[in-house]
Design a protein around this motif. Structure first.
Motif, PDB file in Angstrom:
ATOM      1  N   LEU A  70       0.826  -1.212   0.000  1.00  0.00           N
ATOM      2  CA  LEU A  70       0.000   0.000   0.000  1.00  0.00           C
ATOM      3  C   LEU A  70       0.859   1.260   0.000  1.00  0.00           C
ATOM      4  O   LEU A  70       0.525   2.247  -0.683  1.00  0.00           O
ATOM      5  N   ARG A  71       1.953   1.240   0.718  1.00  0.00           N
ATOM      6  CA  ARG A  71       2.860   2.390   0.747  1.00  0.00           C
ATOM      7  C   ARG A  71       3.411   2.661  -0.662  1.00  0.00           C
ATOM      8  O   ARG A  71       3.426   3.801  -1.127  1.00  0.00           O
ATOM      9  N   ARG A  72       3.855   1.603  -1.335  1.00  0.00           N
ATOM     10  CA  ARG A  72       4.372   1.758  -2.703  1.00  0.00           C
ATOM     11  C   ARG A  72       3.269   2.210  -3.657  1.00  0.00           C
ATOM     12  O   ARG A  72       3.512   3.038  -4.542  1.00  0.00           O
ATOM     13  N   MET A  73       2.077   1.650  -3.487  1.00  0.00           N
ATOM     14  CA  MET A  73       0.971   2.030  -4.377  1.00  0.00           C
ATOM     15  C   MET A  73       0.602   3.497  -4.201  1.00  0.00           C
ATOM     16  O   MET A  73       0.284   4.176  -5.175  1.00  0.00           O
ATOM     17  N   GLU A  74       0.650   3.968  -2.972  1.00  0.00           N
ATOM     18  CA  GLU A  74       0.358   5.377  -2.726  1.00  0.00           C
ATOM     19  C   GLU A  74       1.465   6.245  -3.322  1.00  0.00           C
ATOM     20  O   GLU A  74       1.191   7.237  -4.001  1.00  0.00           O
ATOM     21  N   ASP A  76       3.334   5.554  -5.812  1.00  0.00           N
ATOM     22  CA  ASP A  76       3.289   5.477  -7.278  1.00  0.00           C
ATOM     23  C   ASP A  76       2.011   6.040  -7.881  1.00  0.00           C
ATOM     24  O   ASP A  76       1.833   5.996  -9.099  1.00  0.00           O
ATOM     25  N   GLY A  77       1.101   6.528  -7.028  1.00  0.00           N
ATOM     26  CA  GLY A  77      -0.097   7.183  -7.532  1.00  0.00           C
ATOM     27  C   GLY A  77      -1.254   6.274  -7.888  1.00  0.00           C
ATOM     28  O   GLY A  77      -2.179   6.697  -8.582  1.00  0.00           O
ATOM     29  N   TRP A  78      -1.240   5.020  -7.403  1.00  0.00           N
ATOM     30  CA  TRP A  78      -2.345   4.098  -7.677  1.00  0.00           C
ATOM     31  C   TRP A  78      -3.503   4.284  -6.701  1.00  0.00           C
ATOM     32  O   TRP A  78      -4.656   4.051  -7.064  1.00  0.00           O
ATOM     33  N   ILE A  79      -3.187   4.660  -5.471  1.00  0.00           N
ATOM     34  CA  ILE A  79      -4.210   4.828  -4.438  1.00  0.00           C
ATOM     35  C   ILE A  79      -3.913   6.075  -3.619  1.00  0.00           C
ATOM     36  O   ILE A  79      -2.794   6.606  -3.651  1.00  0.00           O
ATOM     37  N   HIS A  91      -7.300   3.182   8.015  1.00  0.00           N
ATOM     38  CA  HIS A  91      -7.295   4.015   6.818  1.00  0.00           C
ATOM     39  C   HIS A  91      -7.905   3.213   5.676  1.00  0.00           C
ATOM     40  O   HIS A  91      -7.725   1.999   5.594  1.00  0.00           O
ATOM     41  N   GLN A  92      -8.599   3.912   4.810  1.00  0.00           N
ATOM     42  CA  GLN A  92      -9.170   3.276   3.628  1.00  0.00           C
ATOM     43  C   GLN A  92      -8.288   3.585   2.428  1.00  0.00           C
ATOM     44  O   GLN A  92      -7.713   4.670   2.329  1.00  0.00           O
ATOM     45  N   ALA A  93      -8.193   2.631   1.522  1.00  0.00           N
ATOM     46  CA  ALA A  93      -7.451   2.815   0.278  1.00  0.00           C
ATOM     47  C   ALA A  93      -8.450   3.116  -0.836  1.00  0.00           C
ATOM     48  O   ALA A  93      -9.381   2.348  -1.058  1.00  0.00           O
ATOM     49  N   TRP A  94      -8.243   4.237  -1.483  1.00  0.00           N
ATOM     50  CA  TRP A  94      -9.132   4.674  -2.561  1.00  0.00           C
ATOM     51  C   TRP A  94      -8.362   4.733  -3.872  1.00  0.00           C
ATOM     52  O   TRP A  94      -7.223   5.209  -3.913  1.00  0.00           O
ATOM     53  N   LEU A  95      -8.983   4.251  -4.920  1.00  0.00           N
ATOM     54  CA  LEU A  95      -8.367   4.267  -6.243  1.00  0.00           C
ATOM     55  C   LEU A  95      -8.207   5.686  -6.752  1.00  0.00           C
ATOM     56  O   LEU A  95      -9.069   6.539  -6.533  1.00  0.00           O
ATOM     57  N   THR A  96      -7.128   5.905  -7.474  1.00  0.00           N
ATOM     58  CA  THR A  96      -6.921   7.180  -8.165  1.00  0.00           C
ATOM     59  C   THR A  96      -7.415   7.031  -9.608  1.00  0.00           C
ATOM     60  O   THR A  96      -7.634   5.911 -10.085  1.00  0.00           O
ATOM     61  N   PRO A  97      -7.561   8.134 -10.315  1.00  0.00           N
ATOM     62  CA  PRO A  97      -7.906   8.042 -11.741  1.00  0.00           C
ATOM     63  C   PRO A  97      -6.898   7.192 -12.520  1.00  0.00           C
ATOM     64  O   PRO A  97      -7.275   6.466 -13.438  1.00  0.00           O
TER      65      PRO A  97
END
Length: 149
Positions: A70-74, A76-79, A91-97
């Motif tokens: 999740l840290r890497r995804m955040e 890298d702009g995925w969430i 914390h909730q993980a939300w998708l980015t565009p």
């Protein structure tokens, strides 16, 4: 009786999983995704806003692994992660565009990898194979006390 790799469900499953993962990685790497990120995105594409705990339960991975993913995804702009409105610790993980935009290409890549892997099976054999895999997974989850998924 001597251990025979070719007769070991665990050995064969592990070998097959590595081949699937390697093929998937080659296919999704041009999208900027790693396999662990893809698996997480699959869950979030189904239900956006999951907590880390919910993702842990659905993906059956270690807490530290999920936290790093999740840290890497955040990064890298995925969430994006936001505090849960009802649980101050979560914390909730939300998708980015960006994550929404890559969904079709990423799932097409996974479909292509599955197609290659199952190419020598008939439609009936594919259905049987997938059913057997689901049953084995369920049996292992029951054995580990994790059947409520």
């Amino acid at each position: 009786m001597t251990f025979q790799k070719s007769e070991s469900a665990g050995y064969l499953t592990n070998h097959m999983a590595r081949l699937f993962a390697n093929g998937l990685q080659r296919r999704i790497q041009p999208l900027g995704l790693a396999p662990a990120q893809f698996m997480t995105l699959l869950e979030l594409w189904d239900e956006d806003g999951l907590t880390q705990k919910q993702l842990l339960e659905r993906l059956d991975v270690e807490q530290a692994t999920m936290a790093n993913t999740l840290r890497r995804m955040e990064r890298d702009g995925w969430i994006v992660r936001r505090p849960h409105p009802d649980d101050g610790r979560a914390h909730q993980a939300w998708l980015t565009p960006k994550a929404r935009a890559v969904r079709d290409a990423a799932t097409d890549a996974a479909d292509a990898q599955n197609g290659v892997a199952l190419t020598d099976l008939s439609d009936e054999e594919r259905a049987t194979f997938l059913d057997l895999m689901r049953r084995v997974i369920h049996a292992m989850q029951v054995w580990e006390g994790k059947e409520a998924r």
